[in-house]
Write a protein that holds these residues in place. Structure first.
Motif, short mmCIF file in Angstrom:
data_model
loop_
_atom_site.label_atom_id
_atom_site.label_comp_id
_atom_site.label_asym_id
_atom_site.label_seq_id
_atom_site.Cartn_x
_atom_site.Cartn_y
_atom_site.Cartn_z
N UNK A 99 0.72 -1.33 -0.02
CA UNK A 99 -0.15 0.03 0.01
C UNK A 99 0.94 1.26 -0.11
N UNK A 100 2.20 0.91 0.21
CA UNK A 100 3.01 2.43 0.29
C UNK A 100 2.72 3.09 1.53
N UNK A 101 2.22 2.56 2.65
CA UNK A 101 1.82 3.29 3.95
C UNK A 101 3.03 2.89 4.75
N UNK A 102 4.14 2.74 4.17
CA UNK A 102 5.42 2.06 5.40
C UNK A 102 6.17 3.58 5.77
N UNK A 103 5.67 4.84 5.36
CA UNK A 103 6.33 6.03 5.93
C UNK A 103 7.46 6.36 4.95
N UNK A 104 8.49 6.60 5.88
CA UNK A 104 9.91 6.92 5.10
C UNK A 104 10.52 5.58 4.68
N UNK A 105 10.37 4.43 5.33
CA UNK A 105 11.01 3.16 5.20
C UNK A 105 10.01 2.12 4.93
N UNK A 106 10.30 1.63 3.80
CA UNK A 106 9.49 0.38 3.11
C UNK A 106 10.24 -0.83 4.07
N UNK A 107 9.21 -1.56 4.80
CA UNK A 107 9.77 -2.34 5.65
C UNK A 107 10.06 -3.77 4.70
N UNK A 108 11.26 -4.40 5.05
CA UNK A 108 12.05 -5.50 4.35
C UNK A 108 11.15 -6.70 4.61
N UNK A 109 10.04 -7.02 4.04
CA UNK A 109 9.49 -8.30 4.62
C UNK A 109 10.12 -9.67 4.11
N UNK A 110 10.96 -9.52 3.23
CA UNK A 110 11.91 -10.70 2.81
C UNK A 110 12.71 -11.43 3.73
N UNK A 111 12.33 -13.00 4.22
CA UNK A 111 13.17 -13.53 5.15
C UNK A 111 13.79 -14.69 4.63
N UNK A 112 14.83 -15.38 5.16
CA UNK A 112 15.23 -16.60 5.04
C UNK A 112 14.45 -17.41 6.02
N UNK A 113 14.08 -18.63 5.33
CA UNK A 113 13.07 -19.90 5.71
C UNK A 113 13.96 -21.20 5.66
N UNK A 114 14.20 -21.74 6.94
CA UNK A 114 14.68 -22.84 6.84
C UNK A 114 13.78 -24.17 7.18
N UNK A 115 13.95 -25.10 6.46
CA UNK A 115 13.04 -26.30 6.26
C UNK A 115 13.87 -27.51 6.63
#
Length: 182
Positions: A99-115
């Motif tokens: 939505x572009x509502x992260x303010x000045x900083x767009x959150x980094x929602x990418x993470x490493x996932x271990x299986x």
């Protein structure tokens, strides 16, 4: 000596074949929301584009070289998350970025996932991982929760799909705070 029934009461993830950890390994602890167990994991595959070309002086046969690789989404089924439910924080950061509502900083929602593929049933008090995968820069594209239960202390997931930018594989990994030992 603890019986099999006692161990099942102490560890709700014991009956799941796949142990999954989100975040933590190289991503800090922002989205590390306990441990998850899943009955089924599918989609660990990749496809590499083939680029044919002609080599000078060798015009009878086309040579081939690898192009761009694409990784299929990974699908998790019939799962249980125990621990702190900061999965909602992960989803909120994804919504903020969309939505572009992260303010000045767009959150980094990418993470490493271990299986981890676990030996089943566990022969002792701790799980034995047979194989491990680390999904790089993963984020959810769909999540379906089970019915809500006021008496439960966990989040049940019926289905979840993650897209990612690649994966590593390791036989006989170790399970620790950093995930798959690569």
């Amino acid at each position: 000596m603890a019986t099999q029934v006692d161990r099942l009461k102490e560890d709700p993830l014991r009956s799941f074949r796949f142990k999954v950890t989100f975040g933590g390994a190289g991503n800090g602890d922002r989205y590390k929301f306990g441990e998850a167990g899943f009955m089924s994991v599918s989609g660990l595959s990749m496809t590499t584009e083939v680029i044919p070309y002609r080599e000078g002086g060798m015009n009878t046969v086309s040579r081939k070289m690898p192009g761009q690789s694409d990784f299929s989404p990974v699908n998790f089924s019939r799962g249980l998350i125990v621990g702190e439910p900061s999965m909602m924080l992960w989803m909120n950061d994804l919504f903020d970025a969309l939505q572009g509502s992260g303010g000045n900083r767009i959150p980094d929602f990418r993470v490493n996932v271990d299986i981890f593929l676990l030996a089943h049933p566990w022969p002792g008090p701790n799980p034995i991982p047979l194989a491990g995968w680390r999904l790089l820069n993963a984020w959810p594209t769909s999540v379906a929760f089970s019915d809500l239960d006021a008496g439960a202390n966990s989040i049940s997931i019926t289905q979840m799909s993650l897209v990612h930018e690649g994966w590593y594989f390791k036989l006989n990994p170790t399970i620790d705070g950093s995930g798959v030992s690569l």
